[in-house]
Design a protein around this motif. Structure first.
Motif, short mmCIF file in Angstrom:
data_model
loop_
_atom_site.label_atom_id
_atom_site.label_comp_id
_atom_site.label_asym_id
_atom_site.label_seq_id
_atom_site.Cartn_x
_atom_site.Cartn_y
_atom_site.Cartn_z
N GLN A 65 1.14 -1.36 -0.53
CA GLN A 65 -0.16 0.03 0.00
C GLN A 65 1.10 1.26 0.26
O GLN A 65 1.70 1.29 1.24
CB GLN A 65 -0.73 0.22 1.48
N LYS A 67 -0.39 4.15 0.31
CA LYS A 67 -0.22 5.25 1.19
C LYS A 67 0.63 4.83 2.49
O LYS A 67 0.60 6.08 3.05
CB LYS A 67 -1.92 5.68 1.53
N LYS A 68 0.28 3.95 2.71
CA LYS A 68 1.43 3.73 4.00
C LYS A 68 2.26 3.49 4.37
O LYS A 68 3.44 3.73 5.09
CB LYS A 68 0.80 2.69 4.19
N SER A 69 3.22 3.19 2.91
CA SER A 69 4.66 3.90 2.71
C SER A 69 4.89 4.97 2.72
O SER A 69 5.83 4.83 3.50
CB SER A 69 4.90 2.83 1.07
N LYS A 71 2.79 7.11 4.59
CA LYS A 71 3.32 8.08 5.90
C LYS A 71 4.17 7.16 6.35
O LYS A 71 4.73 7.89 7.42
CB LYS A 71 1.52 7.69 6.51
N ALA A 72 4.42 6.02 6.29
CA ALA A 72 5.84 5.41 7.62
C ALA A 72 7.30 5.84 6.66
O ALA A 72 7.97 5.85 8.23
CB ALA A 72 5.63 3.75 6.85
#
Length: 234
Positions: A65, A67-69, A71-72
């Motif tokens: 994902q 988006k999660k990447s 954010k992380a």
């Protein structure tokens, strides 16, 4: 690059006595070297993070994902900045200027004077920032190559896993070679952190300076080592 160029020219001008203002030299001694060291460490860790994300992308496959990447990545960058600064925040407090007189010539040097216990701590932290990103980079590259070979072996029954592994090694050999080259070029910086003897002669300082500036080469070679050999960018 900007900080490195600034440091280099300030050093040259100060040795030519073009710059002799002690207040200015003291400020740059305290701040510039600290910023350079922090940026170098940050560069190594960011390279390791990029390598780690490449491996993670292959492992997750279609479940990755973006988006999660992203954010992380933002969180990791903030954590890295805090950790890198906090592990070297003591450095500016132990920097000072000294005058070296040789043949009616006065040279001003920026030096660090650590206690024995602090020097041990400094060397340990320096080694950690040096070795850990390299290991992450190398392991991530190995994971990427082996995992990709395994995925292709499941899809291509006409070729064995080891044949595909050799193919992936040829295609992505730059991912394995690059970290090794960069760590070899950065070794002088690690060696300097373990050298404790004082420089007495007029010629000895330049040996240290040459090693010191050689250690700044790796960040300048990132494009040449990682991007140019890659077929993805061609």
């Amino acid at each position: 690059m900007i900080l490195f160029g600034l440091k280099c020219w300030i050093l040259i001008f100060s040795q030519m006595t073009i710059i002799s203002n002690r207040t200015f030299l003291r400020i740059q001694c305290i701040t510039l070297d600290f910023l350079l060291q922090s940026c170098l460490n940050m560069d190594q860790w960011l390279n390791a993070c990029v390598a780690g994300e490449r491996a993670y992308t292959i492992i997750k496959g279609t479940r990755f994902q973006k988006k999660k990447s992203k954010k992380a990545a933002k969180i990791i960058i903030i954590i890295l900045i805090i950790v890198i600064i906090s592990t070297s925040i003591y450095d500016p407090f132990y920097r000072r200027l000294i005058d070296e007189e040789n043949d009616d010539e006065i040279r001003i040097w920026c030096i660090i004077t650590y206690s024995s216990s602090l020097k041990t701590f400094h060397s340990a932290i320096h080694s950690f920032h040096f070795i850990a990103p390299f290991v992450i980079n190398l392991v991530s590259s190995i994971v990427l190559i082996t995992r990709k070979s395994r995925q292709q072996s499941n899809l291509r029954t006409d070729r064995t896993y080891y044949q595909l592994l050799r193919q992936q090694l040829r295609e992505h050999k730059n991912l394995l070679i690059a970290p090794v080259i960069l760590v070899i070029l950065a070794l002088p910086r690690l060696i300097i952190s373990y050298i404790s003897n004082c420089m007495k002669s007029a010629s000895n300082p330049w040996i240290y300076l040459i090693l010191y500036f050689i250690s700044f080469i790796p960040p300048m070679l990132t494009f040449i080592i990682y991007v140019l050999p890659s077929k993805f960018y061609k």
